[in-house]
Design an enzyme around this catalytic site. Structure first.
Site, PDB file in Angstrom:
ATOM      1  N   GLU A   1      -7.247   4.729   7.338  1.00 34.90           N
ATOM      2  CA  GLU A   1      -7.018   6.148   7.042  1.00 34.90           C
ATOM      3  C   GLU A   1      -8.214   6.743   6.304  1.00 34.90           C
ATOM      4  O   GLU A   1      -8.532   7.922   6.463  1.00 34.90           O
ATOM      5  CB  GLU A   1      -5.709   6.315   6.253  1.00 34.90           C
ATOM      6  CG  GLU A   1      -4.503   6.110   7.168  1.00 34.90           C
ATOM      7  CD  GLU A   1      -3.269   5.549   6.491  1.00 34.90           C
ATOM      8  OE1 GLU A   1      -3.163   5.618   5.256  1.00 34.90           O
ATOM      9  OE2 GLU A   1      -2.398   5.013   7.213  1.00 34.90           O
TER      10      GLU A   1
ATOM     11  N   SER B   1       2.739  -2.095  10.485  1.00 35.37           N
ATOM     12  CA  SER B   1       4.180  -2.144  10.788  1.00 35.37           C
ATOM     13  C   SER B   1       4.814  -3.498  10.456  1.00 35.37           C
ATOM     14  O   SER B   1       5.699  -3.956  11.167  1.00 35.37           O
ATOM     15  CB  SER B   1       4.430  -1.763  12.243  1.00 35.37           C
ATOM     16  OG  SER B   1       3.992  -0.439  12.490  1.00 35.37           O
TER      17      SER B   1
ATOM     18  N   GLU C   1      -6.077  -4.903  10.384  1.00 34.78           N
ATOM     19  CA  GLU C   1      -5.077  -3.874  10.630  1.00 34.78           C
ATOM     20  C   GLU C   1      -5.447  -3.099  11.891  1.00 34.78           C
ATOM     21  O   GLU C   1      -6.247  -2.154  11.827  1.00 34.78           O
ATOM     22  CB  GLU C   1      -5.013  -2.899   9.452  1.00 34.78           C
ATOM     23  CG  GLU C   1      -4.626  -3.540   8.147  1.00 34.78           C
ATOM     24  CD  GLU C   1      -4.038  -2.514   7.175  1.00 34.78           C
ATOM     25  OE1 GLU C   1      -2.867  -2.666   6.810  1.00 34.78           O
ATOM     26  OE2 GLU C   1      -4.734  -1.556   6.826  1.00 34.78           O
TER      27      GLU C   1
ATOM     28  N   GLY D   1       1.790   2.283  10.778  1.00 33.63           N
ATOM     29  CA  GLY D   1       2.750   3.373  10.643  1.00 33.63           C
ATOM     30  C   GLY D   1       3.399   3.789  11.947  1.00 33.63           C
ATOM     31  O   GLY D   1       4.059   4.829  12.011  1.00 33.63           O
TER      32      GLY D   1
ATOM     33  N   ASN E   1       0.867  -1.178   0.000  1.00 33.98           N
ATOM     34  CA  ASN E   1       0.000   0.000   0.000  1.00 33.98           C
ATOM     35  C   ASN E   1       0.907   1.232   0.000  1.00 33.98           C
ATOM     36  O   ASN E   1       1.451   1.605   1.028  1.00 33.98           O
ATOM     37  CB  ASN E   1      -0.901  -0.024   1.238  1.00 33.98           C
ATOM     38  CG  ASN E   1      -1.772   1.218   1.343  1.00 33.98           C
ATOM     39  OD1 ASN E   1      -1.826   2.015   0.401  1.00 33.98           O
ATOM     40  ND2 ASN E   1      -2.445   1.369   2.466  1.00 33.98           N
TER      41      ASN E   1
ATOM     42  N   HIS F   1      -9.824   1.166   4.308  1.00 39.92           N
ATOM     43  CA  HIS F   1      -8.570   1.367   5.039  1.00 39.92           C
ATOM     44  C   HIS F   1      -8.818   2.332   6.195  1.00 39.92           C
ATOM     45  O   HIS F   1      -9.596   3.286   6.055  1.00 39.92           O
ATOM     46  CB  HIS F   1      -7.492   1.912   4.098  1.00 39.92           C
ATOM     47  CG  HIS F   1      -6.141   1.909   4.746  1.00 39.92           C
ATOM     48  ND1 HIS F   1      -5.750   2.883   5.623  1.00 39.92           N
ATOM     49  CD2 HIS F   1      -5.129   1.010   4.694  1.00 39.92           C
ATOM     50  CE1 HIS F   1      -4.531   2.595   6.061  1.00 39.92           C
ATOM     51  NE2 HIS F   1      -4.126   1.471   5.519  1.00 39.92           N
TER      52      HIS F   1
ATOM     53  N   LYS G   1       0.072   4.248  -0.395  1.00 34.22           N
ATOM     54  CA  LYS G   1      -0.584   5.445   0.140  1.00 34.22           C
ATOM     55  C   LYS G   1      -0.312   6.649  -0.780  1.00 34.22           C
ATOM     56  O   LYS G   1      -0.286   6.477  -1.992  1.00 34.22           O
ATOM     57  CB  LYS G   1      -0.146   5.691   1.588  1.00 34.22           C
ATOM     58  CG  LYS G   1      -0.305   4.417   2.436  1.00 34.22           C
ATOM     59  CD  LYS G   1      -0.175   4.634   3.905  1.00 34.22           C
ATOM     60  CE  LYS G   1      -0.361   3.295   4.621  1.00 34.22           C
ATOM     61  NZ  LYS G   1      -0.391   3.393   6.066  1.00 34.22           N
TER      62      LYS G   1
HETATM   63  P1  PGA Z   1       2.343   0.290   7.752  1.00 33.41           P
HETATM   64  O1  PGA Z   1       0.952   0.500   6.979  1.00 33.41           O
HETATM   65  O2  PGA Z   1       2.921  -1.021   7.216  1.00 33.41           O
HETATM   66  O3  PGA Z   1       3.170   1.481   7.392  1.00 33.41           O
HETATM   67  O4  PGA Z   1       2.036   0.189   9.192  1.00 33.41           O
HETATM   68  C1  PGA Z   1       0.066  -0.571   6.771  1.00 33.41           C
HETATM   69  C2  PGA Z   1      -1.202  -0.096   6.114  1.00 33.41           C
HETATM   70  O5  PGA Z   1      -1.638   1.033   6.376  1.00 33.41           O
HETATM   71  O6  PGA Z   1      -1.809  -0.816   5.301  1.00 33.41           O
END
Ligand code: PGA
Length: 244
Positions: free
Chosen positions: A95, A206, A161, A167, A7, A93, A9
């Protein structure tokens, strides 16, 4: 089947995406059995799909609107994603839920629209830290999966998630992942009873090459949805190798 999805982003430009894909494909063993996907920003979809789909990788949109077309400034539709070379779409997601007000009602419509346009939805679910601390994790997961009662059955991937692990460098502990994935499997079995659909459940939050092997050893963890580590082709190729 194990799945690893990048991803990206809101990251990378044309030249960076080109360099990433060339580097990644150069590192990927042809015999790898992992299902690999990349979810680039919309502006890079055509380019990335031209580069990676001939090698069998999937391309996902990061979001898609439920309507096929119309006056929705700033949005993108499922047929437009297909036209740009996508085979799937990330939906829900955290976000999108946190910063753009994405609701379960909207998500049920989006999942149905994805199916209508032959896109595989990768539905993201997960609890916030407040919800986990309040002991509501499983209730939240059940509620987020309850959209399947509305959509009915269809081809689907799910990513668990935990919002607090995205993140942050703070990966969920194995016992937490095990409990959540087992619960999600039970809920999926209930919603999809009597159908042919077998849904892989990915973990996200992460994920790194250091943590991925342990995660892959947890029952019902079918792979990873990867943000930060997916921006480095060397790290992402290592994750693909671990999954393959
Ligand atoms: P991250 O993001 O691996 O940076 O924690 C995962 C995601 O948002 O799908």
């Amino acid at each position: 089947m194990r799945c690893v999805v990048a991803n990206w982003k809101m990251n990378l430009t044309k030249d960076e995406a080109q360099a990433f894909c060339e580097d990644l494909l150069g590192r990927m063993a042809p015999e790898s059995e992992a299902e690999v996907g990349i979810a680039p920003p919309f502006t890079l979809l055509h380019q990335v799909s031209d580069l990676v789909r001939p090698r069998g990788l999937q391309v996902f949109g990061q979001n898609g609107h439920a309507e096929a077309k119309g006056a929705f400034t700033g949005e993108i539709s499922m047929p437009q994603l297909r036209d740009a070379g996508c085979s799937g779409v990330l939906l829900g997601h955290s976000e999108r839920r946190q910063f753009f007000g994405e609701t379960d009602v909207a998500l049920a419509k989006k999942v149905k629209a994805a199916w209508q346009w032959d896109l595989l939805p990768l539905l993201c679910i997960g609890e916030t830290l407040e919800q986990r601390d309040a002991g509501q994790t499983l209730d939240v997961l059940a509620q987020q999966l309850a959209i399947l009662a509305e959509t009915g059955p269809g081809p689907l991937w799910v990513a668990y998630e935990p919002v607090w692990a995205i993140g942050t460098g703070r990966r969920a502990e194995a016992a937490q992942v095990r409990e959540a994935h087992a619960f999600i499997r039970t809920e999926l079995n209930r919603h999809l009873a009597g159908t042919e659909y077998r849904v892989p459940i990915l973990y996200g939050g992460s994920v790194t090459p250091e943590s991925f092997p342990e995660l892959l050893g947890i029952p019902e963890v079918a792979g990873g949805l990867v943000g930060g580590a997916s921006l480095d082709p060397r790290k992402f190729a290592e994750l693909v190798k671990q999954a393959g």
